[in-house]
Motif scaffolding. Sequence first.
Motif, short mmCIF file in Angstrom:
data_model
loop_
_atom_site.label_atom_id
_atom_site.label_comp_id
_atom_site.label_asym_id
_atom_site.label_seq_id
_atom_site.Cartn_x
_atom_site.Cartn_y
_atom_site.Cartn_z
N GLY A 33 0.81 -1.21 0.03
CA GLY A 33 -0.01 -0.06 -0.02
C GLY A 33 0.89 1.30 0.04
N GLU A 34 2.17 1.12 0.01
CA GLU A 34 3.14 2.40 0.01
C GLU A 34 2.73 3.17 -1.18
N GLN A 35 2.84 3.01 -2.50
CA GLN A 35 2.29 3.74 -3.51
C GLN A 35 0.84 4.19 -3.30
N PHE A 36 -0.12 3.71 -2.91
CA PHE A 36 -1.25 4.09 -2.79
C PHE A 36 -1.42 5.07 -1.73
N SER A 37 -0.43 4.83 -0.76
CA SER A 37 -0.60 5.99 0.21
C SER A 37 0.13 7.36 -0.11
N TYR A 38 1.23 7.45 -0.94
CA TYR A 38 1.85 8.38 -1.41
C TYR A 38 0.78 9.15 -2.38
N ILE A 39 -0.01 8.37 -3.03
CA ILE A 39 -1.01 9.08 -4.35
C ILE A 39 -1.99 9.71 -3.25
N GLN A 40 -2.46 9.13 -2.22
CA GLN A 40 -3.44 9.88 -1.48
C GLN A 40 -2.93 11.33 -0.90
N VAL A 47 -5.64 19.17 -3.40
CA VAL A 47 -6.95 19.63 -2.95
C VAL A 47 -6.83 20.97 -1.92
N LEU A 48 -5.99 20.74 -1.25
CA LEU A 48 -5.77 21.87 -0.17
C LEU A 48 -5.36 23.19 -0.94
N LEU A 49 -4.02 22.94 -1.99
CA LEU A 49 -3.57 24.09 -2.48
C LEU A 49 -4.57 24.60 -3.47
N ASN A 50 -5.42 23.80 -4.22
CA ASN A 50 -6.20 24.18 -5.06
C ASN A 50 -7.36 25.07 -4.39
N ARG A 51 -7.95 24.40 -3.21
CA ARG A 51 -9.27 25.36 -2.93
C ARG A 51 -8.83 26.28 -1.90
N PHE A 52 -7.52 26.31 -1.46
CA PHE A 52 -7.32 27.56 -0.45
C PHE A 52 -6.02 28.43 -0.66
N ASP A 53 -6.17 29.75 -0.42
CA ASP A 53 -5.09 30.52 -0.54
C ASP A 53 -4.18 30.50 0.93
N PHE A 54 -2.97 30.39 1.04
CA PHE A 54 -2.20 30.26 2.39
C PHE A 54 -1.31 31.54 2.43
N SER A 55 -1.23 31.92 3.38
CA SER A 55 -0.20 33.24 3.69
C SER A 55 0.45 33.17 5.11
N LEU A 56 1.80 33.59 5.20
CA LEU A 56 1.99 33.69 6.52
C LEU A 56 1.43 34.74 7.37
N ASP A 57 1.51 34.37 8.76
CA ASP A 57 0.80 35.40 9.66
C ASP A 57 1.93 36.71 9.66
N PRO A 58 1.47 37.93 8.96
CA PRO A 58 2.24 38.99 9.10
C PRO A 58 2.94 39.38 10.20
N ARG A 81 -2.22 31.70 7.65
CA ARG A 81 -3.63 31.94 7.49
C ARG A 81 -4.06 31.16 6.33
N TYR A 82 -5.15 30.75 6.16
CA TYR A 82 -5.62 30.08 4.94
C TYR A 82 -7.01 30.73 4.71
N LYS A 83 -7.61 30.88 3.42
CA LYS A 83 -8.75 31.39 3.23
C LYS A 83 -9.31 30.56 1.92
N ARG A 84 -10.46 30.24 1.96
CA ARG A 84 -11.05 29.45 0.85
C ARG A 84 -11.22 30.27 -0.20
N ARG A 85 -10.71 29.78 -1.43
CA ARG A 85 -10.93 30.37 -2.75
C ARG A 85 -12.30 30.69 -3.43
N THR A 86 -12.69 31.61 -3.80
CA THR A 86 -14.02 31.78 -4.25
C THR A 86 -14.15 31.58 -5.77
N ASP A 87 -13.20 31.53 -6.51
CA ASP A 87 -13.20 31.03 -7.98
C ASP A 87 -13.60 29.77 -8.37
#
Length: 87
Positions: A33-40, A47-58, A81-87
Amino acid sequence: MDKATTDYGFGATTTSARSPTLPFGAGRHRCIGEQFSYIQIKTILYVLLNRFDFSLDPKRGMPERNFRSMVVFPEGPVLCRYKRRTD
């Protein structure tokens, strides 16, 4: 426990295991299951990087880096900080 096993606090491991924290084993007895876990993991990151914008706490910014180990870690927590993208 015989001499062929050692307990590092994670349970007994045989002497053939060089590290007690081999999450997927080694050699021909590796976890199938190693390769499957890496795909997960990659899918979750995508999904996180696609749906949220991330920035450091100023207020804190990027903490200093700790070069005292083989892997470079920050000295303290990295607050972001993270914020859900609206697009």
